[in-house]
Design a protein around this motif. Structure first.
Motif, PDB file in Angstrom:
ATOM      1  N   MET A  47       0.829  -1.201   0.000  1.00  0.00           N
ATOM      2  CA  MET A  47       0.000   0.000   0.000  1.00  0.00           C
ATOM      3  C   MET A  47       0.870   1.261   0.000  1.00  0.00           C
ATOM      4  SD  MET A  47      -3.133   1.071  -0.068  1.00  0.00           S
ATOM      5  CE  MET A  47      -4.146  -0.330   0.443  1.00  0.00           C
ATOM      6  N   TYR A  48       1.971   1.210   0.729  1.00  0.00           N
ATOM      7  CA  TYR A  48       2.882   2.363   0.830  1.00  0.00           C
ATOM      8  C   TYR A  48       3.478   2.708  -0.537  1.00  0.00           C
ATOM      9  CZ  TYR A  48       7.006   4.994   2.528  1.00  0.00           C
ATOM     10  OH  TYR A  48       7.965   5.944   2.764  1.00  0.00           O
ATOM     11  N   VAL A  49       3.916   1.689  -1.262  1.00  0.00           N
ATOM     12  CA  VAL A  49       4.550   1.904  -2.568  1.00  0.00           C
ATOM     13  C   VAL A  49       3.506   2.137  -3.661  1.00  0.00           C
ATOM     14  CG1 VAL A  49       5.947   0.801  -4.368  1.00  0.00           C
ATOM     15  CG2 VAL A  49       6.614   0.604  -1.956  1.00  0.00           C
ATOM     16  N   GLY A  50       2.373   1.427  -3.582  1.00  0.00           N
ATOM     17  CA  GLY A  50       1.375   1.492  -4.637  1.00  0.00           C
ATOM     18  C   GLY A  50       0.680   2.830  -4.752  1.00  0.00           C
ATOM     19  N   ASP A  51       0.585   3.557  -3.636  1.00  0.00           N
ATOM     20  CA  ASP A  51      -0.036   4.880  -3.657  1.00  0.00           C
ATOM     21  C   ASP A  51       1.068   5.932  -3.760  1.00  0.00           C
ATOM     22  OD1 ASP A  51      -2.906   6.250  -2.678  1.00  0.00           O
ATOM     23  OD2 ASP A  51      -1.126   7.440  -2.224  1.00  0.00           O
ATOM     24  N   HIS A  52       0.901   6.916  -4.643  1.00  0.00           N
ATOM     25  CA  HIS A  52       1.963   7.886  -4.918  1.00  0.00           C
ATOM     26  C   HIS A  52       1.990   9.056  -3.937  1.00  0.00           C
ATOM     27  CE1 HIS A  52       3.330   6.434  -8.990  1.00  0.00           C
ATOM     28  NE2 HIS A  52       2.209   5.739  -8.832  1.00  0.00           N
ATOM     29  N   GLN A  53       0.994   9.172  -3.081  1.00  0.00           N
ATOM     30  CA  GLN A  53       0.921  10.329  -2.195  1.00  0.00           C
ATOM     31  C   GLN A  53       1.926  10.212  -1.056  1.00  0.00           C
ATOM     32  OE1 GLN A  53      -3.369  11.584  -1.285  1.00  0.00           O
ATOM     33  NE2 GLN A  53      -3.553   9.396  -1.744  1.00  0.00           N
ATOM     34  N   ASP A  54       2.554  11.344  -0.734  1.00  0.00           N
ATOM     35  CA  ASP A  54       3.360  11.436   0.478  1.00  0.00           C
ATOM     36  C   ASP A  54       2.473  11.992   1.587  1.00  0.00           C
ATOM     37  OD1 ASP A  54       5.719  10.515  -0.676  1.00  0.00           O
ATOM     38  OD2 ASP A  54       6.317  12.511  -1.350  1.00  0.00           O
ATOM     39  N   LEU A  55       2.149  11.156   2.544  1.00  0.00           N
ATOM     40  CA  LEU A  55       1.316  11.537   3.681  1.00  0.00           C
ATOM     41  C   LEU A  55       2.160  11.346   4.938  1.00  0.00           C
ATOM     42  CD1 LEU A  55      -1.974   9.644   2.651  1.00  0.00           C
ATOM     43  CD2 LEU A  55      -1.401  12.054   2.266  1.00  0.00           C
ATOM     44  N   PRO A  56       2.681  12.430   5.504  1.00  0.00           N
ATOM     45  CA  PRO A  56       3.720  12.309   6.541  1.00  0.00           C
ATOM     46  C   PRO A  56       3.350  11.405   7.717  1.00  0.00           C
ATOM     47  CG  PRO A  56       3.551  14.571   5.799  1.00  0.00           C
ATOM     48  CD  PRO A  56       2.425  13.841   5.143  1.00  0.00           C
ATOM     49  N   THR A  57       2.168  11.572   8.286  1.00  0.00           N
ATOM     50  CA  THR A  57       1.810  10.772   9.452  1.00  0.00           C
ATOM     51  C   THR A  57       1.586   9.309   9.074  1.00  0.00           C
ATOM     52  OG1 THR A  57       0.819  12.667  10.573  1.00  0.00           O
ATOM     53  CG2 THR A  57       0.152  10.478  11.327  1.00  0.00           C
ATOM     54  N   GLU A  58       0.791   9.077   8.022  1.00  0.00           N
ATOM     55  CA  GLU A  58       0.520   7.710   7.590  1.00  0.00           C
ATOM     56  C   GLU A  58       1.799   7.022   7.121  1.00  0.00           C
ATOM     57  OE1 GLU A  58      -1.216  10.357   6.829  1.00  0.00           O
ATOM     58  OE2 GLU A  58      -3.190   9.943   7.705  1.00  0.00           O
ATOM     59  N   ASP A  59       2.667   7.778   6.446  1.00  0.00           N
ATOM     60  CA  ASP A  59       3.942   7.205   6.006  1.00  0.00           C
ATOM     61  C   ASP A  59       4.789   6.782   7.201  1.00  0.00           C
ATOM     62  OD1 ASP A  59       3.280   7.575   3.377  1.00  0.00           O
ATOM     63  OD2 ASP A  59       4.593   9.316   3.062  1.00  0.00           O
ATOM     64  N   ALA A  60       4.847   7.635   8.218  1.00  0.00           N
ATOM     65  CA  ALA A  60       5.667   7.313   9.393  1.00  0.00           C
ATOM     66  C   ALA A  60       5.152   6.062  10.091  1.00  0.00           C
ATOM     67  CB  ALA A  60       5.671   8.500  10.352  1.00  0.00           C
ATOM     68  N   LEU A  61       3.832   5.928  10.183  1.00  0.00           N
ATOM     69  CA  LEU A  61       3.261   4.747  10.818  1.00  0.00           C
ATOM     70  C   LEU A  61       3.570   3.490  10.005  1.00  0.00           C
ATOM     71  CD1 LEU A  61      -0.188   6.281  11.803  1.00  0.00           C
ATOM     72  CD2 LEU A  61       1.618   5.595  13.380  1.00  0.00           C
ATOM     73  N   ALA A  62       3.405   3.573   8.687  1.00  0.00           N
ATOM     74  CA  ALA A  62       3.688   2.426   7.835  1.00  0.00           C
ATOM     75  C   ALA A  62       5.168   2.055   7.884  1.00  0.00           C
ATOM     76  CB  ALA A  62       3.260   2.724   6.400  1.00  0.00           C
ATOM     77  N   GLU A  63       6.036   3.053   7.867  1.00  0.00           N
ATOM     78  CA  GLU A  63       7.476   2.782   7.934  1.00  0.00           C
ATOM     79  C   GLU A  63       7.858   2.116   9.250  1.00  0.00           C
ATOM     80  OE1 GLU A  63       8.419   6.719   5.183  1.00  0.00           O
ATOM     81  OE2 GLU A  63       8.931   6.698   7.333  1.00  0.00           O
ATOM     82  N   THR A  64       7.232   2.536  10.327  1.00  0.00           N
ATOM     83  CA  THR A  64       7.505   1.913  11.627  1.00  0.00           C
ATOM     84  C   THR A  64       7.091   0.449  11.632  1.00  0.00           C
ATOM     85  OG1 THR A  64       7.251   4.022  12.793  1.00  0.00           O
ATOM     86  CG2 THR A  64       6.993   2.016  14.097  1.00  0.00           C
ATOM     87  N   LEU A  65       5.901   0.161  11.116  1.00  0.00           N
ATOM     88  CA  LEU A  65       5.440  -1.226  11.059  1.00  0.00           C
ATOM     89  C   LEU A  65       6.338  -2.064  10.158  1.00  0.00           C
ATOM     90  CD1 LEU A  65       1.560  -0.812  10.819  1.00  0.00           C
ATOM     91  CD2 LEU A  65       2.860  -1.691  12.757  1.00  0.00           C
ATOM     92  N   ALA A  66       6.699  -1.523   8.999  1.00  0.00           N
ATOM     93  CA  ALA A  66       7.518  -2.279   8.051  1.00  0.00           C
ATOM     94  C   ALA A  66       8.885  -2.602   8.642  1.00  0.00           C
ATOM     95  CB  ALA A  66       7.664  -1.496   6.744  1.00  0.00           C
ATOM     96  N   THR A  67       9.533  -1.626   9.240  1.00  0.00           N
ATOM     97  CA  THR A  67      10.862  -1.879   9.804  1.00  0.00           C
ATOM     98  C   THR A  67      10.782  -2.803  11.008  1.00  0.00           C
ATOM     99  OG1 THR A  67      10.697   0.212  11.051  1.00  0.00           O
ATOM    100  CG2 THR A  67      11.885   0.258   8.957  1.00  0.00           C
ATOM    101  N   ARG A  68       9.724  -2.690  11.792  1.00  0.00           N
ATOM    102  CA  ARG A  68       9.556  -3.603  12.935  1.00  0.00           C
ATOM    103  C   ARG A  68       9.372  -5.041  12.446  1.00  0.00           C
ATOM    104  NH1 ARG A  68      11.212  -5.393  17.442  1.00  0.00           N
ATOM    105  NH2 ARG A  68       9.619  -6.294  18.810  1.00  0.00           N
ATOM    106  N   LEU A  69       8.591  -5.219  11.391  1.00  0.00           N
ATOM    107  CA  LEU A  69       8.412  -6.550  10.820  1.00  0.00           C
ATOM    108  C   LEU A  69       9.732  -7.106  10.302  1.00  0.00           C
ATOM    109  CD1 LEU A  69       5.024  -5.997   9.001  1.00  0.00           C
ATOM    110  CD2 LEU A  69       5.446  -7.741  10.749  1.00  0.00           C
ATOM    111  N   ALA A  70      10.520  -6.258   9.642  1.00  0.00           N
ATOM    112  CA  ALA A  70      11.812  -6.715   9.144  1.00  0.00           C
ATOM    113  C   ALA A  70      12.720  -7.158  10.290  1.00  0.00           C
ATOM    114  CB  ALA A  70      12.485  -5.613   8.328  1.00  0.00           C
ATOM    115  N   VAL A  71      12.734  -6.396  11.367  1.00  0.00           N
ATOM    116  CA  VAL A  71      13.545  -6.766  12.538  1.00  0.00           C
ATOM    117  C   VAL A  71      13.095  -8.114  13.098  1.00  0.00           C
ATOM    118  CG1 VAL A  71      14.029  -6.159  14.944  1.00  0.00           C
ATOM    119  CG2 VAL A  71      14.184  -4.410  13.161  1.00  0.00           C
ATOM    120  N   LEU A  72      11.781  -8.310  13.202  1.00  0.00           N
ATOM    121  CA  LEU A  72      11.258  -9.580  13.708  1.00  0.00           C
ATOM    122  C   LEU A  72      11.581 -10.729  12.750  1.00  0.00           C
ATOM    123  CD1 LEU A  72       7.785  -8.339  15.001  1.00  0.00           C
ATOM    124  CD2 LEU A  72       9.726  -9.070  16.398  1.00  0.00           C
TER     125      LEU A  72
END
Length: 418
Positions: A217-242
């Motif tokens: 969803m993060y890559v597929g949508d072209h909009q930069d939405l600062p708050t939503e992006d930060a939340l998605a980035e946090t989840l993605a990096t946390r998943l990668a760490v796990l």
């Protein structure tokens, strides 16, 4: 556009919490409104829908113990298989006399429970599920209501079905996606005991599935939405760490402990909450539609299809195919994911995700003939494209090229699928 967000699902950590959530059982005589004692829920009769694979498991015993402690009458129903329309309708009829449904199982079982609970509360929804249509998406109208309270106890990770307002249903022409607020459970129970017997390779697939969801969803949508992006980035990096932590445990020949399994389950569920994609194109994750048809048509595990598709999908995005996503957003999220790796991963996102998948030992080997891939491409466009918004203008040739890049060719005469 009118945007809003809320999370109606209560999450309990530990199945023992069901006893407190239910509260005192309703008294038989007149003891207040509807004969209910203070602070207790009104439901007396409970159906526990259990996947056959976990019918005799410790988590099922713990759920039943919690219901007995709450003095509720529970009937156990064991089921098996992915679930089709007829099966879901039959299940809804079987639930006619129950007041609360508790579902214990993987994503397919939870999807069946969600759909049956909707049909039990609103029989008119059956028309929506059974009306002939070529498209793969079924939207439930806002007025559809689930009259049967639902508790979801997931025994797998990755799908996030316990927190989502979505369900997959098997039709003759493949799996279809059903969306509607009525599908969101009242309660989700996350208990490490539920995944104690889950093979480590399925845990790894679950981490990848959740990562695929949030990054898609993060890559597929072209909009930069600062708050939503930060939340998605946090989840993605946390998943990668796990995922990396799980990889280390597997390489050492060990088994993931309760803490790690619970963390994976928790973050997996969080990827389904709507604040990560509020204001985005709801159909932005193009890869899901491709993977759904590839796995369904060829009889593959869903995550085998996802793992095979990610590298060519990201390669096309990085090359500038804006229908599939944003190249600069892909590079941004990959730089964050790459930084979590304990070893070096390629800077190129496509090569990098392929290396990450291989390091997590998620199988991505598929073999299929060119004719078979062409059939799957045509089927994919019929269900999700050709005027429908999900594929964003991709043609059958576009889809075929992506699928062909994801599989190993076999001779046309063989026509095999592996």
């Amino acid at each position: 556009m009118n945007l809003s967000w809320h999370c109606p699902t209560l999450t309990l950590f530990g199945a023992d919490g069901l006893t407190e959530w239910l509260g005192p059982a309703p008294s038989i005589g007149p003891a207040g409104p509807a004969g209910q004692r203070p602070d207790g829920r009104p439901e007396r009769t409970v159906t526990v829908l259990v996947d056959a694979a976990v019918a005799d498991s410790p988590i099922t015993d713990r759920v039943r113990t919690a219901l007995r402690a709450a003095r509720r009458d529970a009937t156990v129903v064991v089921t098996n298989g992915p679930g089709d329309v007829d099966g879901v309708v039959a299940l809804a009829e079987r639930l006619a006399d129950t007041e609360l449904l508790v579902a214990v199982g993987g994503g397919a079982l939870l999807d069946q429970a969600k759909l049956a609970a909707v049909l039990r509360g609103d029989p008119a929804a059956r028309t929506r599920l059974t009306v002939p249509q070529r498209g793969g998406l079924i939207l439930l109208p806002p007025q559809v209501r689930r009259g049967l309270p639902l508790v979801a106890v997931p025994t797998t990770v990755g799908t996030g079905a316990e927190l989502s307002a979505a369900a997959c249903l098997v039709f003759p022409r493949g799996r279809r996606l059903v969306l509607g607020d009525a599908l969101q459970p009242d309660v989700a129970v996350l208990d490490p005991l539920a995944t104690s017997t889950l093979p480590s390779e399925l845990l790894a697939e679950g981490v990848l599935e959740a990562l695929f969801r949030v990054v898609g969803m993060y890559v597929g949508d072209h909009q930069d939405l600062p708050t939503e992006d930060a939340l998605a980035e946090t989840l993605a990096t946390r998943l990668a760490v796990l995922g990396h932590e799980l990889c280390r445990v597997r390489q050492a020949g060990g088994l993931p402990d309760d803490r790690l399994r619970l963390e994976i389950a928790k973050v997996s569920g969080l990827t389904q909450l709507r604040w990560t994609y509020l204001g985005r194109n709801r159909y932005a994750a193009r890869g899901w539609y491709l993977a759904n048809e590839l796995s369904s048509a060829l009889g593959l595990r869903k995550m085998t299809a996802v793992a095979a598709l990610l590298e060519p999908l990201w390669r096309a995005v990085a090359a500038g195919d804006q229908r599939l996503g944003s190249a600069h957003r892909l590079h941004r999220i990959w730089s964050l994911l790459r930084a979590t790796a304990p070893g070096a991963l390629p800077e190129d996102p496509a090569a990098g995700i392929g290396a990450l998948i291989d390091s997590w030992r998620v199988d991505r080997r598929i073999e299929a003939g060119a004719d078979r891939i062409a059939e799957v491409a045509s089927r994919t466009v019929r269900a999700w494209g050709a005027g429908l918004p999900m594929l964003g203008g991709l043609t059958a040739d576009d889809v075929r090229a992506l699928l062909a890049a994801a599989v190993r060719p076999v001779p046309a005469a063989a026509g095999a699928v592996h």
